[in-house]
Design a protein around this motif. Structure first.
Motif, mmCIF file in Angstrom:
data_model
loop_
_atom_site.group_PDB
_atom_site.id
_atom_site.type_symbol
_atom_site.label_atom_id
_atom_site.label_comp_id
_atom_site.label_asym_id
_atom_site.label_seq_id
_atom_site.Cartn_x
_atom_site.Cartn_y
_atom_site.Cartn_z
ATOM 1 N N TYR A 1 -25.316 -14.244 -46.450
ATOM 2 C CA TYR A 1 -24.325 -13.197 -46.694
ATOM 3 C C TYR A 1 -24.850 -12.181 -47.694
ATOM 4 C CZ TYR A 1 -21.031 -16.208 -44.303
ATOM 5 O OH TYR A 1 -20.399 -16.971 -43.356
ATOM 6 N N GLU B 1 -20.273 -9.374 -43.086
ATOM 7 C CA GLU B 1 -20.583 -10.387 -42.085
ATOM 8 C C GLU B 1 -21.984 -10.955 -42.320
ATOM 9 O OE1 GLU B 1 -17.884 -7.287 -40.319
ATOM 10 O OE2 GLU B 1 -19.781 -7.228 -41.373
ATOM 11 N N LYS B 2 -22.265 -12.072 -41.671
ATOM 12 C CA LYS B 2 -23.603 -12.651 -41.765
ATOM 13 C C LYS B 2 -24.607 -11.655 -41.211
ATOM 14 C CE LYS B 2 -24.310 -16.955 -40.786
ATOM 15 N NZ LYS B 2 -24.360 -18.278 -40.103
ATOM 16 N N ASP C 1 -25.631 -12.170 -37.652
ATOM 17 C CA ASP C 1 -24.629 -11.746 -36.663
ATOM 18 C C ASP C 1 -24.726 -10.243 -36.405
ATOM 19 O OD1 ASP C 1 -23.673 -14.329 -36.465
ATOM 20 O OD2 ASP C 1 -21.952 -13.981 -37.795
ATOM 21 N N LEU C 2 -24.939 -9.471 -37.460
ATOM 22 C CA LEU C 2 -25.056 -8.019 -37.319
ATOM 23 C C LEU C 2 -26.329 -7.640 -36.568
ATOM 24 C CD1 LEU C 2 -23.880 -6.962 -40.879
ATOM 25 C CD2 LEU C 2 -22.558 -6.933 -38.758
ATOM 26 N N GLU D 1 -15.480 -4.854 -43.528
ATOM 27 C CA GLU D 1 -16.037 -5.158 -42.215
ATOM 28 C C GLU D 1 -17.069 -4.105 -41.822
ATOM 29 O OE1 GLU D 1 -13.121 -3.808 -42.873
ATOM 30 O OE2 GLU D 1 -12.173 -2.980 -41.107
ATOM 31 N N SER D 2 -17.985 -4.478 -40.965
ATOM 32 C CA SER D 2 -18.982 -3.533 -40.477
ATOM 33 C C SER D 2 -18.339 -2.626 -39.440
ATOM 34 C CB SER D 2 -20.169 -4.277 -39.867
ATOM 35 O OG SER D 2 -20.867 -4.959 -40.880
ATOM 36 N N VAL E 1 -19.408 -7.340 -32.888
ATOM 37 C CA VAL E 1 -19.142 -7.704 -34.290
ATOM 38 C C VAL E 1 -18.839 -6.440 -35.091
ATOM 39 C CG1 VAL E 1 -20.110 -8.754 -36.381
ATOM 40 C CG2 VAL E 1 -20.597 -9.757 -34.131
#
Length: 104
Positions: free
Chosen positions: A3, A82-83, A86-87, A46-47, A35
């Motif tokens: 993170y 987010e991780k 994941d991004l 959030e992204s 995501v």
């Protein structure tokens, strides 16, 4: 830990092509993201991403956007909490179908 531990960041990139091709490709990339969420306003935890040519600057003519340095393929991404993996995977999956010939 995967993170983000400090402040967020902003990245931007331009899809391949000019005018309608770039506009279409950028929209397609944004629509493929799962995501990272499409939003008009960037900021928050959030992204988020935006495509200015079809969102915030859509009422400005293409000629005026170009004169101001705003490419139709520009995508801006505000990185959230987010991780990281994941991004990266989300962007990779959205961009993988893109190549020199298109992004359909």
């Amino acid at each position: 830990d995967e993170y983000i531990q400090t402040y967020g960041g902003m990245i931007s990139f331009i899809t391949v092509g000019e005018d309608d091709d770039a506009l279409r490709r950028a929209r397609n990339v944004c629509e493929r993201l799962r995501v990272i969420n499409l939003a008009v306003s960037l900021g928050g935890v959030e992204s988020l991403c935006e495509h200015p040519a079809s969102m915030t600057h859509t009422m400005i003519s293409r000629e005026q956007r170009k004169a101001g340095g705003l490419h139709d393929g520009l995508i801006r991404v505000s990185i959230g909490i987010e991780k990281a993996s994941d991004l990266v995977n989300d962007l990779k999956n959205a961009l993988d179908p893109c190549d020199e010939d298109g992004c359909d």
